[in-house]
Write a protein that holds these residues in place. Structure first.
Motif, PDB file in Angstrom:
ATOM      1  N   ASN A 614       0.804  -1.227   0.000  1.00  0.00           N
ATOM      2  CA  ASN A 614       0.000   0.000   0.000  1.00  0.00           C
ATOM      3  C   ASN A 614       0.835   1.274   0.000  1.00  0.00           C
ATOM      4  O   ASN A 614       0.292   2.369   0.088  1.00  0.00           O
ATOM      5  CB  ASN A 614      -0.945   0.006   1.216  1.00  0.00           C
ATOM      6  N   THR A 615       2.140   1.147  -0.082  1.00  0.00           N
ATOM      7  CA  THR A 615       2.980   2.345  -0.097  1.00  0.00           C
ATOM      8  C   THR A 615       2.950   3.003  -1.468  1.00  0.00           C
ATOM      9  O   THR A 615       2.693   2.365  -2.496  1.00  0.00           O
ATOM     10  CB  THR A 615       4.437   2.002   0.259  1.00  0.00           C
ATOM     11  N   GLU A 616       3.263   4.286  -1.486  1.00  0.00           N
ATOM     12  CA  GLU A 616       3.281   5.031  -2.747  1.00  0.00           C
ATOM     13  C   GLU A 616       4.313   4.451  -3.707  1.00  0.00           C
ATOM     14  O   GLU A 616       4.080   4.350  -4.912  1.00  0.00           O
ATOM     15  CB  GLU A 616       3.598   6.508  -2.470  1.00  0.00           C
ATOM     16  N   GLY A 617       5.465   4.040  -3.163  1.00  0.00           N
ATOM     17  CA  GLY A 617       6.524   3.509  -4.011  1.00  0.00           C
ATOM     18  C   GLY A 617       6.106   2.232  -4.727  1.00  0.00           C
ATOM     19  O   GLY A 617       6.339   2.080  -5.925  1.00  0.00           O
ATOM     20  N   PHE A 618       5.483   1.303  -3.989  1.00  0.00           N
ATOM     21  CA  PHE A 618       5.076   0.050  -4.629  1.00  0.00           C
ATOM     22  C   PHE A 618       3.957   0.291  -5.629  1.00  0.00           C
ATOM     23  O   PHE A 618       3.932  -0.320  -6.704  1.00  0.00           O
ATOM     24  CB  PHE A 618       4.628  -0.984  -3.592  1.00  0.00           C
ATOM     25  N   LYS A 619       3.047   1.181  -5.291  1.00  0.00           N
ATOM     26  CA  LYS A 619       1.955   1.476  -6.231  1.00  0.00           C
ATOM     27  C   LYS A 619       2.491   2.078  -7.525  1.00  0.00           C
ATOM     28  O   LYS A 619       2.011   1.769  -8.623  1.00  0.00           O
ATOM     29  CB  LYS A 619       0.947   2.419  -5.577  1.00  0.00           C
ATOM     30  N   THR A 620       3.496   2.948  -7.395  1.00  0.00           N
ATOM     31  CA  THR A 620       4.120   3.519  -8.595  1.00  0.00           C
ATOM     32  C   THR A 620       4.777   2.431  -9.432  1.00  0.00           C
ATOM     33  O   THR A 620       4.650   2.402 -10.656  1.00  0.00           O
ATOM     34  CB  THR A 620       5.166   4.573  -8.191  1.00  0.00           C
ATOM     35  N   TYR A 621       5.476   1.533  -8.748  1.00  0.00           N
ATOM     36  CA  TYR A 621       6.116   0.408  -9.436  1.00  0.00           C
ATOM     37  C   TYR A 621       5.069  -0.463 -10.128  1.00  0.00           C
ATOM     38  O   TYR A 621       5.213  -0.835 -11.301  1.00  0.00           O
ATOM     39  CB  TYR A 621       6.905  -0.405  -8.418  1.00  0.00           C
ATOM     40  N   GLN A 622       3.990  -0.757  -9.417  1.00  0.00           N
ATOM     41  CA  GLN A 622       2.941  -1.613  -9.977  1.00  0.00           C
ATOM     42  C   GLN A 622       2.294  -0.959 -11.196  1.00  0.00           C
ATOM     43  O   GLN A 622       2.060  -1.611 -12.222  1.00  0.00           O
ATOM     44  CB  GLN A 622       1.894  -1.901  -8.897  1.00  0.00           C
ATOM     45  N   GLU A 623       2.021   0.342 -11.090  1.00  0.00           N
ATOM     46  CA  GLU A 623       1.403   1.045 -12.214  1.00  0.00           C
ATOM     47  C   GLU A 623       2.330   1.090 -13.423  1.00  0.00           C
ATOM     48  O   GLU A 623       1.886   1.031 -14.572  1.00  0.00           O
ATOM     49  CB  GLU A 623       1.021   2.461 -11.792  1.00  0.00           C
ATOM     50  N   SER A 624       3.635   1.183 -13.166  1.00  0.00           N
ATOM     51  CA  SER A 624       4.586   1.245 -14.283  1.00  0.00           C
ATOM     52  C   SER A 624       4.608  -0.062 -15.071  1.00  0.00           C
ATOM     53  O   SER A 624       4.924  -0.073 -16.264  1.00  0.00           O
ATOM     54  CB  SER A 624       5.989   1.565 -13.762  1.00  0.00           C
ATOM     55  N   LEU A 625       4.252  -1.187 -14.414  1.00  0.00           N
ATOM     56  CA  LEU A 625       4.247  -2.477 -15.116  1.00  0.00           C
ATOM     57  C   LEU A 625       3.034  -2.607 -16.035  1.00  0.00           C
ATOM     58  O   LEU A 625       3.118  -3.239 -17.089  1.00  0.00           O
ATOM     59  CB  LEU A 625       4.243  -3.626 -14.098  1.00  0.00           C
ATOM     60  N   ASN A 626       1.912  -2.051 -15.599  1.00  0.00           N
ATOM     61  CA  ASN A 626       0.679  -2.089 -16.408  1.00  0.00           C
ATOM     62  C   ASN A 626       0.358  -3.522 -16.845  1.00  0.00           C
ATOM     63  O   ASN A 626       0.126  -3.805 -18.014  1.00  0.00           O
ATOM     64  CB  ASN A 626       0.816  -1.176 -17.634  1.00  0.00           C
ATOM     65  N   ASN A 627       0.352  -4.428 -15.853  1.00  0.00           N
ATOM     66  CA  ASN A 627       0.155  -5.850 -16.119  1.00  0.00           C
ATOM     67  C   ASN A 627      -1.051  -6.331 -15.316  1.00  0.00           C
ATOM     68  O   ASN A 627      -1.031  -6.338 -14.089  1.00  0.00           O
ATOM     69  CB  ASN A 627       1.421  -6.626 -15.727  1.00  0.00           C
ATOM     70  N   GLU A 628      -2.109  -6.747 -16.004  1.00  0.00           N
ATOM     71  CA  GLU A 628      -3.357  -7.121 -15.336  1.00  0.00           C
ATOM     72  C   GLU A 628      -3.181  -8.341 -14.436  1.00  0.00           C
ATOM     73  O   GLU A 628      -3.730  -8.403 -13.327  1.00  0.00           O
ATOM     74  CB  GLU A 628      -4.446  -7.389 -16.369  1.00  0.00           C
ATOM     75  N   LYS A 629      -2.426  -9.332 -14.900  1.00  0.00           N
ATOM     76  CA  LYS A 629      -2.226 -10.528 -14.084  1.00  0.00           C
ATOM     77  C   LYS A 629      -1.447 -10.202 -12.813  1.00  0.00           C
ATOM     78  O   LYS A 629      -1.746 -10.719 -11.728  1.00  0.00           O
ATOM     79  CB  LYS A 629      -1.497 -11.603 -14.895  1.00  0.00           C
ATOM     80  N   PHE A 630      -0.442  -9.347 -12.953  1.00  0.00           N
ATOM     81  CA  PHE A 630       0.322  -8.915 -11.785  1.00  0.00           C
ATOM     82  C   PHE A 630      -0.606  -8.202 -10.807  1.00  0.00           C
ATOM     83  O   PHE A 630      -0.545  -8.452  -9.591  1.00  0.00           O
ATOM     84  CB  PHE A 630       1.458  -7.999 -12.225  1.00  0.00           C
ATOM     85  N   ASP A 631      -1.466  -7.321 -11.322  1.00  0.00           N
ATOM     86  CA  ASP A 631      -2.400  -6.585 -10.461  1.00  0.00           C
ATOM     87  C   ASP A 631      -3.334  -7.531  -9.724  1.00  0.00           C
ATOM     88  O   ASP A 631      -3.597  -7.364  -8.523  1.00  0.00           O
ATOM     89  CB  ASP A 631      -3.215  -5.595 -11.299  1.00  0.00           C
TER      90      ASP A 631
END
Length: 708
Positions: A614-631
């Motif tokens: 839930n941190t801003e850093g991980f969310k930024t990383y997750q958004e940069s991947l733009n991968n539905e399965k990862f999400d």
């Protein structure tokens, strides 16, 4: 490939964008607004460009960094399409991005955020940008002078390192060379560039070298172009060169913030030290096997070995000899420390390497290989522990032996020489927060606690990055990645006071009192009272702490620092310096371990490290991947953690950490996600719920479904 006759499709788009951006030098507010509108229109989150999240200014290199960082290629192309429309770029948006150098996706700005940059930092970057375009258009003396002034000014700024050469390459890829670590490694190899080029420019292209001044940078560019024109290599332009370097390293993102480490060597200057007098007087060290020729001509140890066998024609493998010549030419570096030996039991000198490898073709004694050395000591010191017979040995991994040799030459002057040998990269709070998924508030609380308490333990479930955090916490508090002031050990059930503090060890003649790792670390910190030191104990709860710390049990307390106490095995009175901080890590999910000694618990502050989803850093990383399965997988793990935390037999200390999912962007694919689920997460659940098969099956199915 997107190239034909040495021309790459992407270069036209990049060059035209650079031309368009120049129009905004005096209207950056409009440029910032346009960038914001682009990301809003393409429905992607704007990367963090300012501390508060809302950009107030921007430089042209950072604009390029928006789509030249470690994110998926499809996202980079999507951003470029938005840029093409917003800036009316006629060149086609490139579809293949192979070989284009990229920044770390979490640290892609060329400036510090407000409050962490000087007032003119962004202005200076615009001046460099403009002068670089002019020089590429017309390489006149005036333009060259203006570029040099702008480059050197920008280079003095805090967040400008090798990244500036990458930025220059983006805007004019056929004129400027990119010198990120990937390209530097490529250029430093004589397989890829002429030996005279490598020898001449190695001080500037080594992976641990400082960024060259503008004058040297332009000289490197000119020399590279001369190599291209020779026709001796398959690349004739900088894009071709960059692509070749990228292909060789398989396109893996590089960390361009490498940390150089001083190595320690024992060295025999000929049989019975016959060359020692000459070496000492001339400030050099000599190595034999000169008949095989210049070592720069060899691309491998096996090639050196083969040449030795052909020349000397003796019935020997030359394995050790080739290893020594290879290390002497390729692995030893300026700043390394040399201990000169005579035989296996006598040390006769000590010095610091000051040059790269050289070949002296005029010598007739077969000692044609040399390096320049600042010899700091000469004498005779007998050792109780025998050294290796080999002519040259890297003894860096043998901490105890290195410390024994260093103690012979302890003096303030030598310590100053060691300090000057290495320039460490800066490392700030922002660097920490860009790498560690933690809130700024929690980071500051930990720093305050560690400064006050002196001893902390980072506790949490496996996979929350405790060890990763510990090192970077130390770097951030020091402000630099100074590896000489950070030491990590791992406790285990067999770890003893004798390993940690001191104790008697068997030798050929009986027993000898040996100093332990923590004792030596404290002594090192004792003579450097101006700097902080950090001792990291991984898996601290796996050792018998009372026995390991012994009489130092009391001295680790903040208010007992500098208090001296009689040592168990010697007449010495010992104290722990105030500047030494202890950071321990421990897994709360390890049910096989006993609780920590309560008296020791009182001396440490305990900080829980939780999964950072839930941190801003991980969310930024997750958004940069733009991968539905990862999400979907992350969402499933977050739900799973709630169940684990509510389980009476488990609790928060058993939650699944985010480190399992911190992959390089290009590594996030179906196979990687499958491996994480099948070989890491599900086995963990089987261990957690070994007596609840139905719960294991339920959540195993949930995890598998998330990545279908």
């Amino acid at each position: 490939m997107d190239m034909e006759a040495g021309h790459y499709e992407w270069t036209a788009f990049y060059a035209e964008l650079a031309d368009k951006l120049l129009n905004f030098k005096s209207d950056r507010a409009e440029l910032v607004q346009r960038i914001c509108r682009i990301f809003e229109k393409i429905k992607m989150k704007l990367p963090k460009l300012e501390k508060g999240g809302i950009p107030i200014d921007i430089d042209p290199f950072t604009v390029f960094g928006l789509f030249n960082k470690g994110i998926k290629d499809e996202n980079r192309i999507h951003i470029m399409k938005g840029i093409a429309e917003a800036f009316d770029i006629s060149a086609e948006v490139p579809q293949s991005l192979s070989g284009i150098p990229v920044l770390n996706h979490m640290n892609a700005a060329f400036y510090g955020f407000a409050g962490d940059r000087e007032a003119n930092d962004i202005d200076h970057l615009w001046q460099l940008f403009e002068s670089a375009l002019k020089l590429a258009e017309n390489a006149s003396d005036d333009h060259r002078k203006a570029f040099c002034e702008a480059f050197n000014t920008a280079l003095s700024q805090r967040y400008i390192k090798w990244n500036i050469t990458m930025g220059l390459y983006w805007i004019r890829p056929y004129f400027y060379v990119n010198l990120d670590s990937r390209n530097r490694k490529f250029l430093y190899n004589i397989e890829h560039m002429p030996a005279d080029f490598v020898a001449r420019y190695q001080p500037y292209i080594k992976t641990y070298a400082k960024v060259p001044s503008a004058e040297h940078y332009l000289n490197i560019i000119d020399a590279c172009k001369a190599v291209f024109e020779s026709g001796q290599y398959p690349y004739t332009t900088f894009p071709e060169l960059s692509n070749a370097a990228w292909v060789e390293t398989q396109g893996k993102p590089e960390n361009d913030d490498e940390i150089p480490t001083v190595h320690y060597w024992t060295y025999a200057p000929g049989q019975k030290a016959e060359k020692w007098d000459e070496c000492y007087q001339k400030g050099i060290m000599l190595l034999g096997w000169g008949e095989i020729g210049d070592l720069n001509a060899f691309t491998s140890k096996s090639a050196m070995r083969k040449q030795m066998q052909e020349i000397y024609q003796e019935d020997t493998s030359y394995k050790n000899s080739a290893h020594a010549t290879w290390q002497f030419a390729r692995e030893m570096k300026p700043g390394d420390v040399i201990f000169v030996k005579n035989g296996m039991s006598e040390i006769i000198g000590r010095g610091i390497v000051t040059s790269d490898y050289e070949y002296d073709a005029d010598r007739t004694d077969h000692f044609n290989h040399l390096r320049h050395v600042n010899w700091t000591d000469r004498g005779s010191w007998m050792l109780q522990e025998r050294t290796a017979m080999k002519t040259l040995t890297d003894i860096t991994p043998y901490n105890g032996f290195v410390q024994q040799l260093k103690e012979i030459f302890e003096s303030d002057a030598l310590d100053e020489d060691d300090d000057q040998a290495v320039n460490y990269p800066l490392y700030t709070e922002d660097d920490f927060l860009s790498e560690v998924y933690m809130s700024e508030e929690k980071y500051q609380n930990i720093v305050r606690l560690l400064r006050y308490k002196k001893n902390i333990i980072l506790e949490g479930a496996p996979g929350v990055g405790k060890t990763f955090i510990a090192k970077r916490l130390a770097y951030s508090m020091m402000g630099v990645k100074d590896v000489d002031r950070v030491l990590m050990v791992q406790f285990h059930q067999s770890y003893t006071y004798e390993d940690f503090i001191m104790g008697f060890r068997p030798t050929e003649g009986g027993f000898e009192l040996k100093k332990g790792v923590f004792y030596n670390f404290c002594k090192k910190a004792e003579i450097d009272s101006d700097n902080d030191y950090f001792f990291i104990i991984d898996e601290i709860n796996r050792g018998n702490l009372s026995k390991i710390f012994g009489e130092l049990f009391m001295l680790i307390e903040n208010d007992k620092r500098e208090h001296k106490i009689q040592m168990l095995y010697s007449d010495e009175k010992f104290a722990i310096p105030k500047r030494v901080h202890i950071i321990g890590t421990m897994n709360t999910a390890d049910r096989s371990l006993a609780m920590l000694d309560y008296a020791l618990r009182r001396r440490f502050a305990f900080i829980e490290i939780e999964p950072g989803f839930n941190t801003e850093g991980f969310k930024t990383y997750q958004e940069s991947l733009n991968n539905e399965k990862f999400d979907r997988l992350i969402a499933c793990v977050v739900d799973l953690n709630e169940v684990i935390a509510d389980d009476d037999s488990l609790g928060k200390g058993f939650c699944i950490g985010h480190s399992y999912f911190c992959l390089k962007p290009e590594m996030v694919n179906d196979k990687a996600l499958f491996s994480i689920v099948e070989y890491e997460l599900i086995p963990l659940l089987k261990e957690y719920w070994f007596d609840e098969a139905s719960k294991v099956k339920e959540w195993s199915d949930n995890l598998r479904s998330a990545i279908q």
